[in-house]
Each structure stands twice: as structure tokens, then as C-alpha cells.
Design a protein around this motif. Structure first.
Motif, PDB file in Angstrom:
ATOM      1  N   LEU A 279       4.908   2.984   1.428  1.00 42.89           N
ATOM      2  CA  LEU A 279       4.339   3.444   2.689  1.00 42.89           C
ATOM      3  C   LEU A 279       3.167   4.391   2.473  1.00 42.89           C
ATOM      4  O   LEU A 279       2.170   4.354   3.207  1.00 42.89           O
ATOM      5  CB  LEU A 279       5.416   4.142   3.527  1.00 42.89           C
ATOM      6  CG  LEU A 279       6.438   3.226   4.202  1.00 42.89           C
ATOM      7  CD1 LEU A 279       7.436   4.048   5.006  1.00 42.89           C
ATOM      8  CD2 LEU A 279       5.757   2.214   5.101  1.00 42.89           C
ATOM      9  N   GLU A 280       3.286   5.255   1.478  1.00 37.80           N
ATOM     10  CA  GLU A 280       2.179   6.176   1.190  1.00 37.80           C
ATOM     11  C   GLU A 280       0.938   5.400   0.758  1.00 37.80           C
ATOM     12  O   GLU A 280      -0.197   5.739   1.141  1.00 37.80           O
ATOM     13  CB  GLU A 280       2.605   7.173   0.116  1.00 37.80           C
ATOM     14  CG  GLU A 280       3.627   8.194   0.638  1.00 37.80           C
ATOM     15  CD  GLU A 280       4.304   8.967  -0.472  1.00 37.80           C
ATOM     16  OE1 GLU A 280       3.983   8.712  -1.657  1.00 37.80           O
ATOM     17  OE2 GLU A 280       5.172   9.812  -0.169  1.00 37.80           O
ATOM     18  N   ALA A 281       1.130   4.347  -0.050  1.00 33.59           N
ATOM     19  CA  ALA A 281      -0.012   3.523  -0.450  1.00 33.59           C
ATOM     20  C   ALA A 281      -0.607   2.799   0.755  1.00 33.59           C
ATOM     21  O   ALA A 281      -1.835   2.728   0.921  1.00 33.59           O
ATOM     22  CB  ALA A 281       0.428   2.515  -1.514  1.00 33.59           C
ATOM     23  N   ALA A 282       0.272   2.271   1.617  1.00 31.65           N
ATOM     24  CA  ALA A 282      -0.206   1.549   2.793  1.00 31.65           C
ATOM     25  C   ALA A 282      -0.966   2.467   3.744  1.00 31.65           C
ATOM     26  O   ALA A 282      -1.913   2.051   4.413  1.00 31.65           O
ATOM     27  CB  ALA A 282       0.975   0.913   3.517  1.00 31.65           C
ATOM     28  N   ALA A 283      -0.564   3.742   3.788  1.00 34.35           N
ATOM     29  CA  ALA A 283      -1.254   4.696   4.660  1.00 34.35           C
ATOM     30  C   ALA A 283      -2.706   4.877   4.237  1.00 34.35           C
ATOM     31  O   ALA A 283      -3.572   5.184   5.056  1.00 34.35           O
ATOM     32  CB  ALA A 283      -0.526   6.043   4.634  1.00 34.35           C
ATOM     33  N   VAL A 284      -2.965   4.671   2.950  1.00 29.80           N
ATOM     34  CA  VAL A 284      -4.334   4.798   2.437  1.00 29.80           C
ATOM     35  C   VAL A 284      -5.077   3.458   2.522  1.00 29.80           C
ATOM     36  O   VAL A 284      -6.233   3.404   2.940  1.00 29.80           O
ATOM     37  CB  VAL A 284      -4.318   5.302   0.975  1.00 29.80           C
ATOM     38  CG1 VAL A 284      -5.741   5.348   0.418  1.00 29.80           C
ATOM     39  CG2 VAL A 284      -3.667   6.677   0.904  1.00 29.80           C
ATOM     40  N   MET A 285      -4.392   2.374   2.135  1.00 33.79           N
ATOM     41  CA  MET A 285      -5.059   1.072   2.040  1.00 33.79           C
ATOM     42  C   MET A 285      -5.166   0.343   3.373  1.00 33.79           C
ATOM     43  O   MET A 285      -5.975  -0.567   3.526  1.00 33.79           O
ATOM     44  CB  MET A 285      -4.319   0.188   1.040  1.00 33.79           C
ATOM     45  CG  MET A 285      -4.418   0.725  -0.389  1.00 33.79           C
ATOM     46  SD  MET A 285      -3.781  -0.412  -1.639  1.00 33.79           S
ATOM     47  CE  MET A 285      -2.029  -0.310  -1.343  1.00 33.79           C
ATOM     48  N   GLY A 286      -4.353   0.739   4.360  1.00 26.74           N
ATOM     49  CA  GLY A 286      -4.436   0.088   5.657  1.00 26.74           C
ATOM     50  C   GLY A 286      -3.270  -0.848   5.901  1.00 26.74           C
ATOM     51  O   GLY A 286      -2.411  -1.057   5.052  1.00 26.74           O
ATOM     52  N   ARG A 287      -3.242  -1.428   7.104  1.00 31.62           N
ATOM     53  CA  ARG A 287      -2.117  -2.262   7.492  1.00 31.62           C
ATOM     54  C   ARG A 287      -2.057  -3.568   6.711  1.00 31.62           C
ATOM     55  O   ARG A 287      -0.984  -4.114   6.470  1.00 31.62           O
ATOM     56  CB  ARG A 287      -2.213  -2.548   8.996  1.00 31.62           C
ATOM     57  CG  ARG A 287      -1.086  -3.392   9.516  1.00 31.62           C
ATOM     58  CD  ARG A 287      -0.974  -3.316  11.010  1.00 31.62           C
ATOM     59  NE  ARG A 287      -0.646  -1.969  11.444  1.00 31.62           N
ATOM     60  CZ  ARG A 287      -0.272  -1.655  12.675  1.00 31.62           C
ATOM     61  NH1 ARG A 287      -0.187  -2.590  13.585  1.00 31.62           N
ATOM     62  NH2 ARG A 287       0.003  -0.414  13.003  1.00 31.62           N
ATOM     63  N   HIS A 288      -3.200  -4.107   6.322  1.00 31.26           N
ATOM     64  CA  HIS A 288      -3.249  -5.370   5.581  1.00 31.26           C
ATOM     65  C   HIS A 288      -4.000  -5.152   4.277  1.00 31.26           C
ATOM     66  O   HIS A 288      -5.098  -4.602   4.269  1.00 31.26           O
ATOM     67  CB  HIS A 288      -3.955  -6.448   6.416  1.00 31.26           C
ATOM     68  CG  HIS A 288      -3.308  -6.673   7.751  1.00 31.26           C
ATOM     69  ND1 HIS A 288      -2.125  -7.350   7.903  1.00 31.26           N
ATOM     70  CD2 HIS A 288      -3.692  -6.288   9.001  1.00 31.26           C
ATOM     71  CE1 HIS A 288      -1.807  -7.388   9.191  1.00 31.26           C
ATOM     72  NE2 HIS A 288      -2.738  -6.755   9.872  1.00 31.26           N
ATOM     73  N   PHE A 289      -3.384  -5.603   3.189  1.00 33.01           N
ATOM     74  CA  PHE A 289      -4.048  -5.489   1.891  1.00 33.01           C
ATOM     75  C   PHE A 289      -3.433  -6.495   0.932  1.00 33.01           C
ATOM     76  O   PHE A 289      -2.332  -7.013   1.155  1.00 33.01           O
ATOM     77  CB  PHE A 289      -3.937  -4.061   1.329  1.00 33.01           C
ATOM     78  CG  PHE A 289      -2.530  -3.512   1.309  1.00 33.01           C
ATOM     79  CD1 PHE A 289      -1.673  -3.790   0.256  1.00 33.01           C
ATOM     80  CD2 PHE A 289      -2.072  -2.718   2.354  1.00 33.01           C
ATOM     81  CE1 PHE A 289      -0.376  -3.291   0.243  1.00 33.01           C
ATOM     82  CE2 PHE A 289      -0.782  -2.212   2.345  1.00 33.01           C
ATOM     83  CZ  PHE A 289       0.073  -2.507   1.288  1.00 33.01           C
ATOM     84  N   ASP A 290      -4.169  -6.793  -0.126  1.00 31.82           N
ATOM     85  CA  ASP A 290      -3.715  -7.722  -1.150  1.00 31.82           C
ATOM     86  C   ASP A 290      -2.536  -7.097  -1.896  1.00 31.82           C
ATOM     87  O   ASP A 290      -2.637  -6.004  -2.439  1.00 31.82           O
ATOM     88  CB  ASP A 290      -4.863  -8.006  -2.117  1.00 31.82           C
ATOM     89  CG  ASP A 290      -4.533  -9.099  -3.117  1.00 31.82           C
ATOM     90  OD1 ASP A 290      -3.335  -9.347  -3.357  1.00 31.82           O
ATOM     91  OD2 ASP A 290      -5.477  -9.697  -3.658  1.00 31.82           O
ATOM     92  N   TRP A 291      -1.410  -7.784  -1.911  1.00 27.02           N
ATOM     93  CA  TRP A 291      -0.214  -7.213  -2.543  1.00 27.02           C
ATOM     94  C   TRP A 291      -0.438  -6.903  -4.016  1.00 27.02           C
ATOM     95  O   TRP A 291       0.216  -6.006  -4.567  1.00 27.02           O
ATOM     96  CB  TRP A 291       0.984  -8.147  -2.385  1.00 27.02           C
ATOM     97  CG  TRP A 291       0.916  -9.395  -3.227  1.00 27.02           C
ATOM     98  CD1 TRP A 291       0.408 -10.608  -2.861  1.00 27.02           C
ATOM     99  CD2 TRP A 291       1.379  -9.547  -4.563  1.00 27.02           C
ATOM    100  NE1 TRP A 291       0.514 -11.493  -3.888  1.00 27.02           N
ATOM    101  CE2 TRP A 291       1.094 -10.876  -4.951  1.00 27.02           C
ATOM    102  CE3 TRP A 291       1.983  -8.685  -5.487  1.00 27.02           C
ATOM    103  CZ2 TRP A 291       1.416 -11.362  -6.211  1.00 27.02           C
ATOM    104  CZ3 TRP A 291       2.291  -9.168  -6.744  1.00 27.02           C
ATOM    105  CH2 TRP A 291       2.006 -10.502  -7.103  1.00 27.02           C
ATOM    106  N   GLU A 292      -1.381  -7.584  -4.679  1.00 28.48           N
ATOM    107  CA  GLU A 292      -1.609  -7.352  -6.091  1.00 28.48           C
ATOM    108  C   GLU A 292      -2.182  -5.957  -6.347  1.00 28.48           C
ATOM    109  O   GLU A 292      -2.107  -5.450  -7.455  1.00 28.48           O
ATOM    110  CB  GLU A 292      -2.540  -8.412  -6.666  1.00 28.48           C
ATOM    111  CG  GLU A 292      -1.892  -9.805  -6.714  1.00 28.48           C
ATOM    112  CD  GLU A 292      -2.830 -10.843  -7.300  1.00 28.48           C
ATOM    113  OE1 GLU A 292      -4.060 -10.632  -7.199  1.00 28.48           O
ATOM    114  OE2 GLU A 292      -2.348 -11.860  -7.802  1.00 28.48           O
ATOM    115  N   ILE A 293      -2.766  -5.371  -5.296  1.00 21.20           N
ATOM    116  CA  ILE A 293      -3.324  -4.014  -5.450  1.00 21.20           C
ATOM    117  C   ILE A 293      -2.196  -2.973  -5.462  1.00 21.20           C
ATOM    118  O   ILE A 293      -2.342  -1.911  -6.062  1.00 21.20           O
ATOM    119  CB  ILE A 293      -4.305  -3.718  -4.273  1.00 21.20           C
ATOM    120  CG1 ILE A 293      -5.467  -4.715  -4.315  1.00 21.20           C
ATOM    121  CG2 ILE A 293      -4.813  -2.283  -4.338  1.00 21.20           C
ATOM    122  CD1 ILE A 293      -6.401  -4.557  -3.135  1.00 21.20           C
TER     123      ILE A 293
END
Length: 295
Positions: A279-293
Motif C-alpha cells: 500500500l505504501e508503494a501504491a500510494a507513491v506509484m498511483g492506483r495503476h502500475f506495472d506489477w513488475e515495478i
């Protein structure tokens, strides 16, 4: 922090029609159960309040009960709360026909009904069914003209309460009784499982509230009389994410409302360390992102 409550219910016209139709059927002796499901803050309680006001305007008794997080270890709390409201100005003893059923109400009404009260049979089969039937007969006796029983936050209810509620929902079709149940659809709980079993059954209607669209959030801002410039309006629309409660709280607070912070913090404490890291990573990367990141 000041409080902002929208004077209108926005974006829920179809859902209100469903509730109004269910109330009309109940008053004609074709009772039932309406399940209102949705995320926290989506407007479940507001919808229940609107129905309660409609019923009250027609002179129909409305009683409410609510499960709380500790309810999972406290049997029957929501039903006890609702029934006690009826008994504040009514007496159990006015109807002799209730006497055989009193012992089945003892667990729901401690201090009012003695566990040793006379019953049809101390060993009557189907304990939960007998208790549910006793509740129906009590409501029929105290509210012959009909009643609305609203039970909120039932995702926190204990299994015994849910079992009793299921009996009431199954047997309300011939009564002047409308049950209204609100709950969150996630995570799994005994109440959620019960509502899944009830899908398609006679007299049971399920209403799932979704997030408001951007035009509906804008309409809500207008209804609240919000004096905001274009940037501030856009911020509320974006940050509220279509959740009515967040619209009101963002209007009431110059920054991020403490209630939102507290809610997020409480829900995150239930997660594992790995879940929180995602969740902390998603808060930075946004709602949609490449799972490999993510790694």
C-alpha cells in the motif's frame, strides 16, 4: 472542525424508490428485508435515515440497532438495542399470548424477561428458530400497525445474531415488518455470507451502493452550498473518490480530516507488514502500475 451535512441525498433516487416500495409492501402485510451494502462512508446510514424519516412520517414505529466491533463476542446486541427502544413505552405483559414465548426472549432482553419464564416447552426444538419466532410475535403484538427495524453495521455482528436475523428475513413476508440491514461487503463475515444465501429469496431485496460519479459529487457540492473556486472543487472531487462522507468531511476540514486518517490507520493495523508495504508503494506509484515495478 465544523460539520457539513448535505441537505439532499444525491445520486440515490433508484435506491430510495426500492426502499419506499418495500415499506409500502410491508404496511400491506407483505413484509420483507432490504439489505443495503457498500463501502464505509458510501451512504448506507444516510439511506437508512431517509427511510426511517419516511416511515416516521406515516406514523410507523422505527427502531434501530447497531453492531460495533466488540459485537462479535456479544450475542444479540443490535436486536437487543432495537427491542429495548420499543419497550421504553410499552409493556410485554399486555398480551397474554406472548407468555409462552417469553423464555425465548430472555437472552435478548436480560433484566426484562427472566430466563425461567414459562414457555411452550423448555426443550422446544430449534432454539434459534423459536427465538426468531418469539421476536416476530413480540413485534406483531407491540406494533400491530407495522414496524421498521433497522440494523446497521451488521458486518460486525456475532453469528447468533446473524442466525436469528436470517430467520426473521425468511419469515417476514407475512408480517407488517420491514427489516433494513446495512453492512460492508468486504471483508467476509457471517452477515455477508447470510446475505449471499438470501439472494433471490422472496421478500429479500439487496441494494449495493456504488461511488458517486464526478457530476454527482459536483451536485452534492452545490447542494451543500460550497463556496469553492475551481481548484478547490477539483481537489474535493478528486480526493473524495465518489464517497459521500468524504465529500462532507473534506468540506468541513481545510486539510485531510482526522476521521479519514484514523479510519485508514485503523484498517492498516489489521494488515500484515507485506500488505502495508504494498500500500505504501501504491500510494507513491498511483492506483495503476506495472506489477513488475512493485518488487
Amino acid at each position: 472542525m465544523r460539520q457539513v451535512l448535505c441537505p439532499e441525498v444525491v445520486g440515490r433516487a433508484a435506491e430510495l424508490q426500492v426502499l419506499e416500495a418495500a415499506l409500502a409492501d410491508a404496511l400491506e402485510g407483505k413484509g420483507g428485508c432490504v439489505v443495503v451494502a457498500g463501502d464505509a462512508g458510501i451512504g448506507k446510514s444516510r439511506l437508512v435515515r431517509e427511510l426511517s424519516a419516511l416511515a416516521g412520517g406515516r406514523g410507523v414505529p422505527v427502531v434501530t440497532g447497531r453492531a460495533v466491533p466488540a459485537s462479535s463476542s456479544t450475542p444479540f446486541r443490535p436486536l437487543t438495542e432495537a427491542l429495548l427502544q420499543l419497550l421504553r413505552d410499552r409493556s410485554l405483559l399486555q398480551d397474554p399470548g406472548l407468555q409462552p414465548w417469553l423464555s425465548h426472549l430472555a437472552a435478548l432482553l436480560p433484566g426484562i424477561v427472566e430466563a425461567g419464564a414459562s414457555s411452550l416447552s423448555d426443550g422446544l426444538a430449534g432454539g434459534e428458530a423459536a427465538r426468531g419466532e418469539a421476536v416476530l410475535r413480540l413485534l406483531r403484538s407491540l406494533c400491530p400497525q407495522g414496524a421498521v427495524m433497522a440494523l446497521e453495521d451488521m458486518h460486525w455482528a456475532d453469528p447468533d445474531t446473524v442466525s436469528l436475523l436470517e430467520y426473521l428475513a425468511d419469515n417476514a413476508t407475512g408480517e407488517r415488518l420491514l427489516l433494513v440491514v446495512s453492512l460492508r461487503g468486504d471483508p467476509a463475515s457471517p452477515a455477508v455470507e447470510m446475505t449471499r444465501r438470501q439472494r433471490g429469496r422472496a421478500g429479500v431485496v439487496q441494494v449495493t451502493l456504488t461511488r458517486l460519479s464526478e457530476p454527482e459529487v459536483a451536485a452534492m457540492l452545490d447542494a451543500c452550498g460550497a463556496d469553492l473556486d475551481a481548484d478547490a472543487r477539483a481537489r474535493v472531487v478528486r480526493a473524495s473518490d465518489g464517497i459521500p462522507l468524504l465529500v462532507e468531511e473534506l468540506l468541513a476540514s481545510p486539510g485531510l480530516p482526522e476521521s479519514i486518517v484514523d479510519t485508514v490507520r485503523a484498517r492498516m493495523t489489521e494488515l500484515s507488514d507485506d500488505d502495508r508495504a504494498v500500500l505504501e508503494a501504491a500510494a507513491v506509484m498511483g492506483r495503476h502500475f506495472d506489477w513488475e515495478i512493485l518488487p
